[in-house]
Design a protein around this motif. Structure first.
Motif, short mmCIF file in Angstrom:
data_model
loop_
_atom_site.label_atom_id
_atom_site.label_comp_id
_atom_site.label_asym_id
_atom_site.label_seq_id
_atom_site.Cartn_x
_atom_site.Cartn_y
_atom_site.Cartn_z
N ARG A 191 -2.79 1.43 3.36
CA ARG A 191 -3.46 2.74 3.20
C ARG A 191 -3.20 3.62 4.42
O ARG A 191 -2.93 4.82 4.29
CB ARG A 191 -4.95 2.53 2.98
CG ARG A 191 -5.29 1.96 1.61
CD ARG A 191 -6.79 2.03 1.32
NE ARG A 191 -7.04 1.85 -0.10
CZ ARG A 191 -7.58 0.77 -0.65
NH1 ARG A 191 -7.94 -0.24 0.12
NH2 ARG A 191 -7.77 0.72 -1.95
N GLU A 192 -3.31 3.06 5.61
CA GLU A 192 -3.09 3.83 6.82
C GLU A 192 -1.67 4.38 6.90
O GLU A 192 -1.44 5.45 7.46
CB GLU A 192 -3.38 2.96 8.05
CG GLU A 192 -4.85 2.59 8.21
CD GLU A 192 -5.07 1.54 9.27
OE1 GLU A 192 -4.08 0.96 9.76
OE2 GLU A 192 -6.26 1.27 9.60
N GLN A 193 -0.72 3.64 6.31
CA GLN A 193 0.68 4.06 6.33
C GLN A 193 1.04 5.00 5.18
O GLN A 193 2.19 5.42 5.05
CB GLN A 193 1.59 2.82 6.27
CG GLN A 193 1.50 1.92 7.48
CD GLN A 193 2.20 2.51 8.69
OE1 GLN A 193 3.31 3.02 8.59
NE2 GLN A 193 1.55 2.45 9.85
N GLY A 194 0.06 5.33 4.34
CA GLY A 194 0.30 6.28 3.25
C GLY A 194 0.88 5.69 1.99
O GLY A 194 1.30 6.42 1.07
N TRP A 195 0.86 4.36 1.87
CA TRP A 195 1.48 3.72 0.72
C TRP A 195 0.68 3.92 -0.56
O TRP A 195 1.26 3.95 -1.65
CB TRP A 195 1.69 2.22 0.99
CG TRP A 195 2.97 1.94 1.70
CD1 TRP A 195 3.16 1.85 3.04
CD2 TRP A 195 4.25 1.72 1.09
NE1 TRP A 195 4.48 1.59 3.32
CE2 TRP A 195 5.16 1.50 2.14
CE3 TRP A 195 4.70 1.68 -0.22
CZ2 TRP A 195 6.52 1.25 1.91
CZ3 TRP A 195 6.05 1.43 -0.45
CH2 TRP A 195 6.95 1.23 0.60
N GLU A 196 -0.64 4.03 -0.47
CA GLU A 196 -1.42 4.19 -1.69
C GLU A 196 -1.02 5.47 -2.41
O GLU A 196 -0.78 5.46 -3.63
CB GLU A 196 -2.91 4.19 -1.38
CG GLU A 196 -3.76 4.24 -2.64
CD GLU A 196 -5.22 3.94 -2.39
OE1 GLU A 196 -5.92 3.56 -3.35
OE2 GLU A 196 -5.67 4.06 -1.23
N ALA A 197 -0.92 6.57 -1.68
CA ALA A 197 -0.50 7.84 -2.29
C ALA A 197 0.94 7.74 -2.80
O ALA A 197 1.27 8.25 -3.88
CB ALA A 197 -0.63 8.97 -1.28
N HIS A 198 1.79 7.06 -2.03
CA HIS A 198 3.20 6.91 -2.43
C HIS A 198 3.30 6.12 -3.74
O HIS A 198 4.06 6.49 -4.64
CB HIS A 198 3.98 6.21 -1.33
CG HIS A 198 5.38 5.85 -1.72
ND1 HIS A 198 6.38 6.78 -1.91
CD2 HIS A 198 5.96 4.63 -2.00
CE1 HIS A 198 7.50 6.17 -2.26
NE2 HIS A 198 7.26 4.87 -2.32
N ILE A 199 2.51 5.04 -3.86
CA ILE A 199 2.56 4.22 -5.06
C ILE A 199 2.07 4.99 -6.27
O ILE A 199 2.66 4.93 -7.36
CB ILE A 199 1.74 2.92 -4.85
CG1 ILE A 199 2.49 1.98 -3.89
CG2 ILE A 199 1.47 2.22 -6.17
CD1 ILE A 199 1.67 0.81 -3.41
N ARG A 200 0.99 5.75 -6.11
CA ARG A 200 0.47 6.51 -7.25
C ARG A 200 1.46 7.59 -7.69
O ARG A 200 1.64 7.82 -8.89
CB ARG A 200 -0.89 7.11 -6.88
CG ARG A 200 -1.95 6.04 -6.67
CD ARG A 200 -3.34 6.62 -6.51
NE ARG A 200 -4.31 5.57 -6.21
CZ ARG A 200 -4.82 4.72 -7.11
NH1 ARG A 200 -4.47 4.84 -8.39
NH2 ARG A 200 -5.68 3.80 -6.75
#
Length: 485
Positions: free
Chosen positions: A310-319
């Motif tokens: 989450r801190e690395q921005g992966w959640e937004a990237h995955i969505r």
């Protein structure tokens, strides 16, 4: 017949110890000599399930394959799986006994040494030769007290040692001479010779240095091994970030985040070697670009690595990836992250508590004290393609999402597939190791007509290539003498 033991120690980590032991295992096994690998203590997050239902370092499983043997817990009696900068899960004879901080484990080494000597004794009773891999370097002064991994073991069983150094790093003569100087007199005496690894260029230009080294130390150089470009052996621990050649023509773009506690990243070796796959391992601070398939790997600390994602921005990237029609796979810890919640009430992987998952599969996972270890076979629910691999996990996953299983393993439904068919989660390590399964998964991810090479054949070819190299560039007569063959 009582086996003779020969130990390979290195001047540094990644000097070539694992590789040299694997190659020597195959050289001797091809000659019909009953040989077994052994590593007293391993620290790694890459592990394998053994024939007797335990867990050992992945490198020893590869070395067992080089001996044409099934891996056994006696080949690596002590395995440390780091779960923080100062602590690790301690695995003895294949089974986790506790999480220990470094200071506590230092005191525990006396007990661990008994497990090491028991396993070594059993191997010696069964095989004609035992090839031992050290850990790190024997010259790590702060670790020499109660050492069980390097010279402490060699002194306990009175075996000769070959010291290997990597010339590609630079400073090879300083590494070898410096390491030797930091050993005690008895330890220096048991060093039977040196091996220089990963040499490129004209050997004649190295000769004056070899002559000086032998004159300076009074010990022979037993071999100078060339840099074997493109050699594939499963890595003991660290993810290789070596640049892979880009596939020519159409390919499938795959992304894998390099989690701080990533485990069993060898799950992706078959994809790394695939001529139609462009795989990218994305480290901290690196921005992931467009991809066809994102894979969340295994993790030794799921909640901590989920927070890092989450801190690395992966959640937004995955969505965003899913909105544009991309596919997503989670393996083991990565599978647990895809659910609604991850619960760790016992504090097995850190502070007790729960963490919200990515909410992409309708499951919840609870970490339990008993680790599940098993080798499994089965089929993909996508098209019935055969799969084979292993499970190593503490979590038990439950929820409505399991009503759409991803696989059938040993007669039971396993994993989950999302309602829209975009997301697949499974505890199976080795998901991509069978060609037919990989063809099916790449097709599911959008690459029709994939032609996956036989990964098992590639693994065998790598071991044989290494053995061929040793037969050409290593003084095997000297090795035979050291082993009493």
């Amino acid at each position: 017949m009582t086996a003779r033991t020969l130990m390979i120690q290195g001047t540094t980590s990644d000097a070539g110890k694992s590789t040299l032991v694997a190659g020597l295992c195959r050289v001797l096994a091809r000659r019909g000599i009953a040989v077994a690998p052994f590593k007293p203590q391993n620290m790694a997050l890459n592990s394998a399930v053994t024939v007797n239902g335990g867990e050992i370092g992945r490198a020893q499983a590869v070395q067992a394959q080089a001996c044409y043997l099934a891996p056994h817990t006696d080949m690596n009696p002590v395995l440390l799986k780091p779960n923080s900068d100062t602590g690790a899960q301690v695995i003895i004879h294949g089974h986790a006994i506790a999480n220990m901080e470094a200071g506590i484990y230092h005191d525990y080494k006396r007990v661990a040494m008994q497990a090491v000597l028991e396993s070594h004794g059993r191997l010696c009773a069964q095989y004609r030769a035992v090839l031992v891999e050290g850990a790190g370097s024997p010259a790590e002064i702060n670790l020499r007290d109660r050492d069980i991994a390097n010279m402490g073991f060699a002194e306990a069983v009175d075996c000769p040692v070959i010291l290997i150094a990597d010339i590609d790093r630079g400073g090879v003569f300083a590494h070898l001479v410096g390491t030797l100087e930091l050993l005690s007199a008895s330890e220096q005496a048991r060093v039977a010779g040196f091996v220089i690894n990963r040499f490129r260029g004209d050997i004649a230009l190295l000769q004056s240095g070899l002559d000086w080294l032998e004159a300076r130390t009074g010990k022979p150089v037993l071999g100078v091994l060339p840099y074997l470009h493109g050699l594939h052996l499963e890595a003991e621990d660290a993810v290789s970030r070596e640049q892979q050649s880009r596939p020519e023509g159409d390919c499938l773009r795959v992304q894998v985040p390099v989690l701080p506690h990533i485990s069993n990243h060898t799950d992706f070796d078959a994809l790394r070697l695939h001529p139609q796959v462009d795989i990218e391992f994305v480290g901290p601070g690196e921005q992931p670009g467009p991809a066809d398939l994102v894979i969340l790997p295994g993790s030794k600390s799921v909640r901590s690595d989920l927070r890092w994602l989450r801190e690395q921005g992966w959640e937004a990237h995955i969505r965003r990836h899913l909105r544009y029609g991309g596919k997503l796979v989670g393996i083991c810890g990565g599978y647990q992250m895809l659910g609604q919640q991850v619960h760790d009430p016992l504090g097995i992987e850190g502070t007790p508590g729960s963490s919200a998952g990515l909410g992409l599969l309708d499951i919840e996972t609870r970490l339990e004290a008993r680790k599940q270890l098993r080798n499994v076979t089965g089929t993909l629910r996508l098209n019935g393609a055969a799969v084979a691999g292993y499970e190593i996990h503490l979590g038990v996953s439950e929820g409505p999402g399991l009503q759409r299983p991803a696989l059938q393993l040993d007669g039971r439904a396993e994993g989950a597939l999302s309602e829209d068919g975009q997301i697949l989660g499974s505890y199976l390590h080795g998901l991509f190791d069978q060609a037919s399964a990989t063809d099916a998964l790449l097709g599911w991810a959008g690459f029709a007509g994939a032609q996956t090479p036989d990964y098992q054949a590639l693994r065998e070819a790598g071991i044989d290539r290494l053995a061929d190299c040793l037969e050409t560039h290593l003084d095997l007569a000297a090795v035979d003498r050291l082993l009493g063959l």
